[in-house]
Design an enzyme around this catalytic site. Structure first.
Site, PDB file in Angstrom:
ATOM      1  N   ASP A 100       0.851  -1.183   0.000  1.00 31.96           N
ATOM      2  CA  ASP A 100       0.000   0.000   0.000  1.00 31.96           C
ATOM      3  C   ASP A 100       0.893   1.240   0.000  1.00 31.96           C
ATOM      4  O   ASP A 100       1.988   1.223   0.569  1.00 31.96           O
ATOM      5  CB  ASP A 100      -0.866   0.041   1.257  1.00 31.96           C
ATOM      6  CG  ASP A 100      -2.048  -0.914   1.207  1.00 31.96           C
ATOM      7  OD1 ASP A 100      -2.068  -1.814   0.341  1.00 31.96           O
ATOM      8  OD2 ASP A 100      -2.955  -0.772   2.055  1.00 31.96           O
ATOM      9  N   HIS A 157       3.972  -7.771   0.156  1.00 30.06           N
ATOM     10  CA  HIS A 157       3.515  -9.017  -0.457  1.00 30.06           C
ATOM     11  C   HIS A 157       4.236  -9.281  -1.783  1.00 30.06           C
ATOM     12  O   HIS A 157       4.984  -8.453  -2.282  1.00 30.06           O
ATOM     13  CB  HIS A 157       2.002  -8.958  -0.662  1.00 30.06           C
ATOM     14  CG  HIS A 157       1.238  -8.916   0.630  1.00 30.06           C
ATOM     15  ND1 HIS A 157       0.470  -9.967   1.075  1.00 30.06           N
ATOM     16  CD2 HIS A 157       1.142  -7.951   1.589  1.00 30.06           C
ATOM     17  CE1 HIS A 157      -0.076  -9.653   2.243  1.00 30.06           C
ATOM     18  NE2 HIS A 157       0.321  -8.428   2.569  1.00 30.06           N
ATOM     19  N   SER A 261       8.870   2.655   5.074  1.00 29.03           N
ATOM     20  CA  SER A 261       9.578   3.522   4.164  1.00 29.03           C
ATOM     21  C   SER A 261       9.165   3.306   2.724  1.00 29.03           C
ATOM     22  O   SER A 261       8.174   3.849   2.267  1.00 29.03           O
ATOM     23  CB  SER A 261      11.078   3.281   4.365  1.00 29.03           C
ATOM     24  OG  SER A 261      11.845   3.917   3.418  1.00 29.03           O
TER      25      SER A 261
END
Length: 294
Positions: A100, A157, A261
């Site tokens: 995300d 992921h 980060s």
């Protein structure tokens, strides 16, 4: 020298940049890591609540929706999501986004050079800790850089099915990472501490890099656990043979940031085409399309 098309930073912005060079990056990061591990009951819950409110964290996506369910800030920060919160694209010719966040940069690798921000680029060799042979594999390839803000889900992921070939821990600076500093600190992403993961996939060799930053307490992978701390002063490398091969599936969790980060993906030339909707600043989520097989 700054790009002529860019606005020159203001006085206060110049101070902010200068502070990045003089602040005790490591000690701030160690202190943040220690604080994030503490279990102070209602005090911890109150701090988490303030953080979630300030950064507009969507708690309804989390498996645990109540602040009181998190014993420490670290536990909150790497909170797992409900299974239905992220849908993994099922197209077998598509690679999905690993994290995300927002697209910091993406596009074509010019020979062995990647764009960090307008006016700043950095080399593949520097990013890959001086591994010239690995860098050659990605000449004229494609890349995507995702910036994870404090509000974002901080587990990472897999874009596709893959077999782990190599992992490299690279010690480095701990500059803060955000769009503003990317524009004003040269080679930032190739200077910061990072974990480089090299995979064999049906889309060719793929690299996925977790980049650390100030107060990134640790980075971990599902196969090796916490990589840092302890922090080393030397590059460390792990290779994985057929006997010790780590197989990961598309959409499967591969790692996490405890305060996070940036994630960088590298693809070989003529193997994939980045999705048309990806551009600087575009918000992205795990499972959405990153690229298609050529």
């Amino acid at each position: 020298m700054y790009n002529a098309e860019k606005k020159q930073p203001t006085y206060w912005q110049r101070l902010k940049i200068a502070f990045q060079y003089v602040m005790p990056q490591l000690y701030l990061t160690l202190a943040a890591g220690w604080l994030a591990k503490q279990k102070w009951g209602s005090v911890t819950h109150f701090i988490i609540k303030l953080f979630a409110k300030k950064y507009h964290v969507n708690m309804q996506e989390a498996e645990k929706t109540e602040f009181k369910d998190y014993a420490s800030f670290n536990e909150f920060f790497i909170r797992p999501l409900k299974s239905e919160a992220r849908k993994i694209d099922e197209n077998p010719t598509a690679l999905c986004l690993p994290a995300d966040g927002r697209i910091s940069q993406c596009g074509h690798i010019e020979q062995q050079t990647l764009l960090q921000a307008k006016g700043h680029s950095f080399s593949l060799v520097d990013l890959l800790a001086g591994d010239t042979e690995l860098a050659k594999e990605f000449e004229h390839g494609e890349f995507a850089t995702i910036y994870l803000s404090p509000r974002d889900y901080h587990r990472v992921h897999m874009p596709c099915d893959a077999t782990l070939r190599k992992m490299i821990y690279v010690p480095g600076d701990l500059f803060s990472v955000n769009p503003f500093l990317n524009e004003h600190i040269p080679n930032l992403l190739a200077r910061n501490e990072r974990v480089i993961c090299v995979f064999d996939t049906e889309f060719g060799t793929m690299v996925q890099i977790l980049v650390g930053a100030t107060i990134t307490a640790s980075m971990s992978t599902v196969w090796a656990g916490i990589i840092n701390p302890p922090r080393s002063t030397e590059v460390k490398e792990w290779t994985y043979s057929d006997e010790s091969a780590v197989q990961l599936r598309k959409g499967q969790e591969m790692g996490a940031f405890q305060l996070g980060s940036t994630v960088i993906n590298l693809f070989q030339a003529d193997k994939v085409e980045l999705a048309n909707h990806l551009d600087v600043g575009v918000p992205v989520r795990v499972g959405e399309v990153l690229a298609y097989k050529k």
